[in-house]
Design a protein around this motif. Structure first.
Motif, PDB file in Angstrom:
ATOM      1  N   VAL A 163     -14.110   2.470  -4.823  1.00 35.83           N
ATOM      2  CA  VAL A 163     -13.530   2.570  -6.171  1.00 35.83           C
ATOM      3  C   VAL A 163     -12.633   1.373  -6.471  1.00 35.83           C
ATOM      4  CG1 VAL A 163     -12.028   3.914  -7.682  1.00 35.83           C
ATOM      5  CG2 VAL A 163     -13.796   5.074  -6.346  1.00 35.83           C
ATOM      6  N   PRO A 164     -11.611   1.077  -5.649  1.00 35.79           N
ATOM      7  CA  PRO A 164     -10.777  -0.082  -5.983  1.00 35.79           C
ATOM      8  C   PRO A 164     -11.532  -1.406  -5.951  1.00 35.79           C
ATOM      9  CG  PRO A 164     -10.142   0.848  -3.855  1.00 35.79           C
ATOM     10  CD  PRO A 164     -11.082   1.814  -4.481  1.00 35.79           C
ATOM     11  N   ALA A 165     -12.452  -1.580  -5.010  1.00 36.25           N
ATOM     12  CA  ALA A 165     -13.191  -2.851  -4.949  1.00 36.25           C
ATOM     13  C   ALA A 165     -14.029  -3.028  -6.211  1.00 36.25           C
ATOM     14  CB  ALA A 165     -14.074  -2.896  -3.706  1.00 36.25           C
ATOM     15  N   ALA A 166     -14.608  -1.926  -6.709  1.00 35.12           N
ATOM     16  CA  ALA A 166     -15.395  -2.005  -7.943  1.00 35.12           C
ATOM     17  C   ALA A 166     -14.494  -2.407  -9.111  1.00 35.12           C
ATOM     18  CB  ALA A 166     -16.080  -0.664  -8.227  1.00 35.12           C
ATOM     19  N   VAL A 167     -13.307  -1.834  -9.165  1.00 33.43           N
ATOM     20  CA  VAL A 167     -12.360  -2.163 -10.244  1.00 33.43           C
ATOM     21  C   VAL A 167     -12.019  -3.654 -10.192  1.00 33.43           C
ATOM     22  CG1 VAL A 167     -10.017  -1.769 -11.108  1.00 33.43           C
ATOM     23  CG2 VAL A 167     -11.415   0.178 -10.358  1.00 33.43           C
ATOM     24  N   GLY A 168     -11.751  -4.164  -8.986  1.00 32.78           N
ATOM     25  CA  GLY A 168     -11.426  -5.586  -8.844  1.00 32.78           C
ATOM     26  C   GLY A 168     -12.588  -6.483  -9.223  1.00 32.78           C
ATOM     27  N   GLN A 188      -2.794   0.001  -1.455  1.00 27.17           N
ATOM     28  CA  GLN A 188      -4.098  -0.182  -0.805  1.00 27.17           C
ATOM     29  C   GLN A 188      -5.151  -0.480  -1.866  1.00 27.17           C
ATOM     30  OE1 GLN A 188      -5.903   3.184   1.183  1.00 27.17           O
ATOM     31  NE2 GLN A 188      -7.627   1.945   1.872  1.00 27.17           N
ATOM     32  N   GLY A 189      -5.028   0.226  -3.007  1.00 26.89           N
ATOM     33  CA  GLY A 189      -5.946  -0.022  -4.118  1.00 26.89           C
ATOM     34  C   GLY A 189      -5.823  -1.458  -4.605  1.00 26.89           C
ATOM     35  N   ALA A 190      -4.584  -1.928  -4.748  1.00 30.96           N
ATOM     36  CA  ALA A 190      -4.364  -3.306  -5.208  1.00 30.96           C
ATOM     37  C   ALA A 190      -5.033  -4.300  -4.260  1.00 30.96           C
ATOM     38  CB  ALA A 190      -2.866  -3.587  -5.309  1.00 30.96           C
ATOM     39  N   GLY A 191      -4.900  -4.048  -2.975  1.00 27.09           N
ATOM     40  CA  GLY A 191      -5.487  -4.946  -1.978  1.00 27.09           C
ATOM     41  C   GLY A 191      -7.007  -4.970  -2.057  1.00 27.09           C
ATOM     42  N   HIS A 192      -7.631  -3.784  -2.134  1.00 24.90           N
ATOM     43  CA  HIS A 192      -9.103  -3.753  -2.220  1.00 24.90           C
ATOM     44  C   HIS A 192      -9.594  -4.300  -3.560  1.00 24.90           C
ATOM     45  CE1 HIS A 192      -9.483  -1.924   1.612  1.00 24.90           C
ATOM     46  NE2 HIS A 192      -9.035  -0.735   1.268  1.00 24.90           N
ATOM     47  N   MET A 193      -8.774  -4.156  -4.601  1.00 24.99           N
ATOM     48  CA  MET A 193      -9.155  -4.755  -5.891  1.00 24.99           C
ATOM     49  C   MET A 193      -9.215  -6.273  -5.753  1.00 24.99           C
ATOM     50  SD  MET A 193      -6.974  -2.553  -8.665  1.00 24.99           S
ATOM     51  CE  MET A 193      -7.015  -0.769  -8.573  1.00 24.99           C
ATOM     52  N   ALA A 194      -8.178  -6.837  -5.140  1.00 26.17           N
ATOM     53  CA  ALA A 194      -8.163  -8.288  -4.936  1.00 26.17           C
ATOM     54  C   ALA A 194      -9.360  -8.714  -4.088  1.00 26.17           C
ATOM     55  CB  ALA A 194      -6.857  -8.713  -4.263  1.00 26.17           C
ATOM     56  N   GLN A 195      -9.716  -7.862  -3.131  1.00 27.98           N
ATOM     57  CA  GLN A 195     -10.836  -8.140  -2.243  1.00 27.98           C
ATOM     58  C   GLN A 195     -12.164  -8.092  -3.023  1.00 27.98           C
ATOM     59  OE1 GLN A 195     -10.720  -5.351   0.991  1.00 27.98           O
ATOM     60  NE2 GLN A 195     -12.242  -6.459   2.208  1.00 27.98           N
ATOM     61  N   GLY A 200      -8.624 -13.815  -4.203  1.00 31.02           N
ATOM     62  CA  GLY A 200      -8.037 -12.643  -4.842  1.00 31.02           C
ATOM     63  C   GLY A 200      -6.544 -12.585  -4.538  1.00 31.02           C
ATOM     64  N   VAL A 201      -5.768 -12.049  -5.462  1.00 27.40           N
ATOM     65  CA  VAL A 201      -4.322 -11.999  -5.255  1.00 27.40           C
ATOM     66  C   VAL A 201      -3.806 -10.576  -5.478  1.00 27.40           C
ATOM     67  CG1 VAL A 201      -2.069 -12.905  -5.965  1.00 27.40           C
ATOM     68  CG2 VAL A 201      -4.096 -14.381  -6.072  1.00 27.40           C
ATOM     69  N   CYS A 202      -3.003 -10.096  -4.548  1.00 31.96           N
ATOM     70  CA  CYS A 202      -2.350  -8.807  -4.741  1.00 31.96           C
ATOM     71  C   CYS A 202      -0.853  -8.950  -4.453  1.00 31.96           C
ATOM     72  CB  CYS A 202      -2.973  -7.725  -3.864  1.00 31.96           C
ATOM     73  SG  CYS A 202      -2.950  -8.092  -2.118  1.00 31.96           S
ATOM     74  N   ILE A 203      -0.089  -8.073  -5.075  1.00 35.23           N
ATOM     75  CA  ILE A 203       1.376  -8.139  -4.974  1.00 35.23           C
ATOM     76  C   ILE A 203       1.914  -6.746  -4.648  1.00 35.23           C
ATOM     77  CG2 ILE A 203       3.515  -8.712  -6.192  1.00 35.23           C
ATOM     78  CD1 ILE A 203       2.071 -10.614  -7.912  1.00 35.23           C
ATOM     79  N   ALA A 204       2.872  -6.694  -3.751  1.00 34.59           N
ATOM     80  CA  ALA A 204       3.480  -5.407  -3.419  1.00 34.59           C
ATOM     81  C   ALA A 204       4.944  -5.648  -3.076  1.00 34.59           C
ATOM     82  CB  ALA A 204       2.766  -4.757  -2.239  1.00 34.59           C
ATOM     83  N   THR A 205       5.685  -4.572  -3.039  1.00 32.70           N
ATOM     84  CA  THR A 205       7.084  -4.720  -2.687  1.00 32.70           C
ATOM     85  C   THR A 205       7.252  -4.639  -1.167  1.00 32.70           C
ATOM     86  OG1 THR A 205       9.319  -4.071  -3.355  1.00 32.70           O
ATOM     87  CG2 THR A 205       7.771  -2.275  -2.839  1.00 32.70           C
ATOM     88  N   SER A 206       8.490  -4.649  -0.728  1.00 34.93           N
ATOM     89  CA  SER A 206       8.781  -4.630   0.709  1.00 34.93           C
ATOM     90  C   SER A 206       8.457  -3.252   1.298  1.00 34.93           C
ATOM     91  CB  SER A 206      10.261  -4.940   0.912  1.00 34.93           C
ATOM     92  OG  SER A 206      11.038  -3.925   0.291  1.00 34.93           O
ATOM     93  N   GLY A 207       8.662  -3.096   2.576  1.00 33.14           N
ATOM     94  CA  GLY A 207       8.562  -1.784   3.225  1.00 33.14           C
ATOM     95  C   GLY A 207       7.217  -1.118   3.000  1.00 33.14           C
ATOM     96  N   PRO A 208       7.216   0.064   2.350  1.00 39.00           N
ATOM     97  CA  PRO A 208       5.956   0.808   2.196  1.00 39.00           C
ATOM     98  C   PRO A 208       4.935   0.053   1.360  1.00 39.00           C
ATOM     99  CG  PRO A 208       7.705   1.767   0.839  1.00 39.00           C
ATOM    100  CD  PRO A 208       8.349   0.762   1.748  1.00 39.00           C
ATOM    101  N   GLY A 209       5.397  -0.752   0.416  1.00 33.93           N
ATOM    102  CA  GLY A 209       4.449  -1.544  -0.371  1.00 33.93           C
ATOM    103  C   GLY A 209       3.660  -2.455   0.544  1.00 33.93           C
ATOM    104  N   ALA A 210       4.364  -3.108   1.435  1.00 29.53           N
ATOM    105  CA  ALA A 210       3.714  -4.035   2.361  1.00 29.53           C
ATOM    106  C   ALA A 210       2.863  -3.298   3.388  1.00 29.53           C
ATOM    107  CB  ALA A 210       4.777  -4.881   3.064  1.00 29.53           C
ATOM    108  N   THR A 211       3.393  -2.191   3.934  1.00 31.71           N
ATOM    109  CA  THR A 211       2.593  -1.502   4.960  1.00 31.71           C
ATOM    110  C   THR A 211       1.315  -0.927   4.344  1.00 31.71           C
ATOM    111  OG1 THR A 211       3.889   0.534   4.691  1.00 31.71           O
ATOM    112  CG2 THR A 211       4.529  -0.944   6.485  1.00 31.71           C
ATOM    113  N   ASN A 212       1.375  -0.528   3.079  1.00 31.80           N
ATOM    114  CA  ASN A 212       0.162  -0.029   2.426  1.00 31.80           C
ATOM    115  C   ASN A 212      -0.894  -1.114   2.253  1.00 31.80           C
ATOM    116  OD1 ASN A 212       0.926   2.619   2.199  1.00 31.80           O
ATOM    117  ND2 ASN A 212       1.735   2.423   0.121  1.00 31.80           N
ATOM    118  N   LEU A 213      -0.495  -2.365   2.372  1.00 28.64           N
ATOM    119  CA  LEU A 213      -1.469  -3.463   2.253  1.00 28.64           C
ATOM    120  C   LEU A 213      -2.174  -3.770   3.567  1.00 28.64           C
ATOM    121  CD1 LEU A 213       0.211  -6.230   0.050  1.00 28.64           C
ATOM    122  CD2 LEU A 213      -1.693  -4.742  -0.565  1.00 28.64           C
TER     123      LEU A 213
END
Lengths: 165, 565
Positions: free
Chosen positions: B420-425, B50-57, B67-80
């Motif tokens: 927090v994640p959006a600020a980091v991104g 979720q952090g990765a997604g908001h960072m990209a945002q 913005g670009v974010c990357i995650a794995t299958s299953g929980p990685g994807a659902t967390n996005l």
């Protein structure tokens, strides 16, 4: 609520049907029937969607936002040929077979399977004709039935007018 | 040259000009992480997808790029899913890449399998499952095009592991035929002319503008048109910064927590010129009572927004900048209309009903005061990021926005934990800018682990945490509408040591508990540039956001304080 018929040309790609039905569901539009099949173009399919929605304009605009939706035509009932197929198994015991077959003849319904206790008919036509037949055989007892959902195309109104002149 | 699908994927990102991606690796996406190791693309390892997604945002908002974010299958994807839905609501261009189990395993409930394209169908502008390695490069190209053009939005590409491992010859992506995707960007000239004619003739016109102005880079054209037509400007939450707050025609934000003047000007207007807005319920209140006497000119890049909530007398489909430049061109040599009566009325509202709060020297810290002090000490020269809730509204109200792309928050979806994640991104994308987030303690506790990302990756953001020990906006509603029964809204963490927490994550930690400690704490934070900084402000838990139009109410009734109840 008013029923409207939309003819939707879509790219023939995996998941398009899911995209269309999920969009209609999440925007709160009720699908009355949805028929889908190939067209003469190899990469395109046509969906005929009968939808109940207070704001048809919104349905069309939202569907148009789907990347795989190519073209949407709203079909008005006068300028459109609408057809439906129904398979219906009617109970025919107790000496009612002749009466049912006579009825079927009037409606051009074809018997496609006959057993001692029931007859299955295939009937094709505008939804009204199909529904009328359904209403008339209903008292005899419907064992089971299935409808194809409506398919529709616009009439060639422009060319016909040209010929009339 | 023969390459693996994974190599093609990363090369395709390079081809699109990507300089940074935010992600979390995992089994199915593992092949794609190998070429990242050799790529000039910077990978920022988020602590949660979720952090990765908001960072990209945040990156996308601040830079204007995808913005670009990357995650794995299953929980990685659902967390996005949350960042995707957030981007869809706020029209943020993002491309998300997810690993998927091998094509041979799809549908078999394989380890870490989720139906990602199905799950994200309603949370993306478009998504793809790539089943042929030969399609990867073109799909990435298409995804960036869809994300960035028309009404921007998130696009997800799901790539099964065997497709990442398959081999193919690299070929530069070509523009694909997309017969169903042709956004209309050029407004109809006749509509523009008709609009301008009505704007000139209107007595009480208001420009009601939003995030569309920011996305379309239309801020300059907006200010120029507002000036030439002498029309006051109301911005939505997402449109803050579309016109400088210092401009005399700016009335600020309207709606549920908008200024009395902005909300009332819309209510009393006879012509609403809506550009890049969608008549959100937070703006309109009960739409039946919204701007009852106004004709509406509605311009938007998304035809589905026009007439969705409010019928428009003049609908205009087009890019906001082209619309406003079109207005300017159509205005031609018309003079600037005299709207003295209307402007005077507005000035009276501004005088009589200003935004207000009361900071006493000995009393508890008022959050509004903190925002004004941060603004004063940074001279407003910062990208301001907020989470969701009271602090977000105060930030929008009390910060003075002078430029677009300097205000990031989660507007449509209202995602707590965004800041927090959006600020980091944002900081990763704009490393030379000061990025300051204000966050509530409730929000902060949802995503503060991304400060570990910030300190490990050397992304020095500043986070002001308003510690009131409660979910403030929930508590405000409970106070006003639930008989002060504070059910489930007390965090029980007012004594948590945010300084230690910050230090434990490799950040500098500061604390201000009284009004006179506010400015020194901000100054100290601004002096730190080698680490992220967390400043805890112990604020008044009873402070409420005013003005307020209760949800679903009429915008004619703006409560400016508890005395109006």
């Amino acid at each position: 609520m008013k029923e409207s018929t939309l003819s939707v040309l879509v790219e023939d790609k995996a998941g398009v049907l899911a995209r269309v039905s999920s969009l209609l569901a999440r925007r709160g539009f009720n699908i009355h029937s949805l028929a889908v099949g190939p067209t003469s173009e190899p990469h395109l399919s046509r969906m005929t969607i009968v939808v109940e929605a207070p704001e048809l304009e919104q349905v069309k605009k939202q569907l148009n936002k789907l990347v795989n939706v190519v073209k949407i035509t709203e079909l008005d009932q006068v300028q459109t040929v609408e057809q439906e197929v129904m398979l219906i198994r009617v109970a025919s015991g107790g000496g009612k077979r002749t009466e049912i077959l006579e009825l079927a003849q009037i409606f051009d319904a074809t018997p496609v399977d006959v057993s001692p206790s029931s007859i299955m008919f295939s009937i094709t036509g505008p939804p009204r004709k199909v529904n009328d037949f359904l209403d008339l055989v209903r008292p005899h007892g419907i064992v089971e039935l299935v409808k194809s959902g409506r398919v529709a195309l616009a009439r060639d109104a422009k060319n016909r007018r040209a010929k009339a002149v | 040259m023969t390459m693996t699908g994974a190599q093609v994927l990363i090369k395709a990102l390079e081809f699109e000009g990507v300089d940074v991606v935010f992600g979390v690796p995992g089994g199915a996406i593992l092949p794609a992480y190998d070429p990242i190791h050799d790529s000039p693309i910077r990978h920022v390892l988020a602590r949660h997808e979720q952090g990765a997604g908001h960072m990209a945002q945040g990156y996308a908002w601040a830079t204007g790029r995808v913005g670009v974010c990357i995650a794995t299958s299953g929980p990685g994807a659902t967390n996005l899913v949350t960042p995707l839905a957030d981007c869809l609501m706020d029209s943020v261009p993002m491309v998300a890449i997810t690993g998927q189990v091998a094509t041979t395993a799809i549908g078999n409930d394989a380890f870490q399998e989720a139906y990602t394209t199905g799950i994200t169908m309603a949370a993306t502008k478009h998504n793809y499952l790539v089943t042929d390695v030969a399609d990867i490069a073109n799909t990435v190209h298409e995804a960036f095009h869809i994300a960035a053009t028309g009404r921007p939005g998130p696009v997800l590409i799901d790539v099964p592991k065997d497709v990442l491992n398959a081999e193919v010859e690299w070929a530069d992506p070509v523009s694909l035929e997309m017969p169903g995707y042709k956004p209309t960007t050029d407004p109809h000239p006749r509509r523009l002319k008709e609009a301008v004619r009505r704007i000139e003739a209107a007595e009480r016109p208001v420009l009601y503008v939003g995030g569309g102005i920011i996305k379309a880079e239309a801020a300059e054209a907006l200010t120029a048109f507002a000036e030439v037509s002498n029309v006051p400007v109301v911005t939505t939450l997402m449109g803050r910064g579309a016109i400088p707050d210092s401009h005399p025609l700016t009335l600020g934000m309207s709606g549920m927590h908008g200024t009395y003047t902005a909300t009332t000007a819309i209510q009393k207007s006879d012509l609403l010129i809506a550009v890049g807005v969608r008549f959100d319920d937070r703006v309109t209140g009960d739409p039946e009572y919204f701007a009852p006497g106004a004709e509406v000119i509605h311009a938007d890049i998304d035809p589905a927004e026009i007439g969705k909530v409010r019928a428009a007398e003049i609908p205009i489909v087009g890019d906001a900048r082209k619309v406003l430049e079109g207005f300017l061109a159509a205005w031609d040599d018309r003079g600037t209309p005299d709207r003295t009566d209307w402007i005077e009325t507005i000035r009276r509202w501004q005088r009589d009903k200003p935004l207000a709060y009361d900071q006493t020297p000995d009393g508890p810290i008022k959050p509004q005061y903190v925002i004004e002090e941060i603004h004063r000490l940074t001279k407003g020269d910062a990208i301001l990021v907020a989470g969701v809730g009271q602090h977000q509204m105060w930030a929008s109200q009390f910060w003075k926005f002078e430029e677009p792309r300097r205000w990031l928050n989660s507007g449509g979806l209202g995602t707590m934990g965004f800041a927090v994640p959006a600020a980091v991104g944002a900081k990763a994308g704009m490393p030379d800018e000061l990025v300051f987030a204000v966050d509530g303690d409730g929000c902060f506790q949802m995503t503060f682990q991304e400060l570990i990302t910030a300190s490990v990756e050397n992304i020095p953001v500043k986070i002001a945490v308003f510690n009131n020990g409660v979910h403030g906006m929930v508590r405000q509603w409970q106070r006003l509408f639930y008989d002060e029964r504070f059910s489930g809204s007390e965090l029980g963490t007012s004594d948590i040591d945010y300084v230690k927490l910050a230090e434990a994550m490799g950040c500098a930690g500061l604390r201000a508990a009284t009004a006179d400690e506010v400015a020194p704490a901000i100054e100290k934070a601004l002096a730190v540039d080698d680490r992220p900084v967390v400043i805890e402000f112990v604020v008044d838990p009873d402070e409420m956001v005013w003005p307020m139009v209760p949800a679903g109410g009429s915008n004619d009734i703006v409560l400016t304080g508890p005395e109006d109840l």
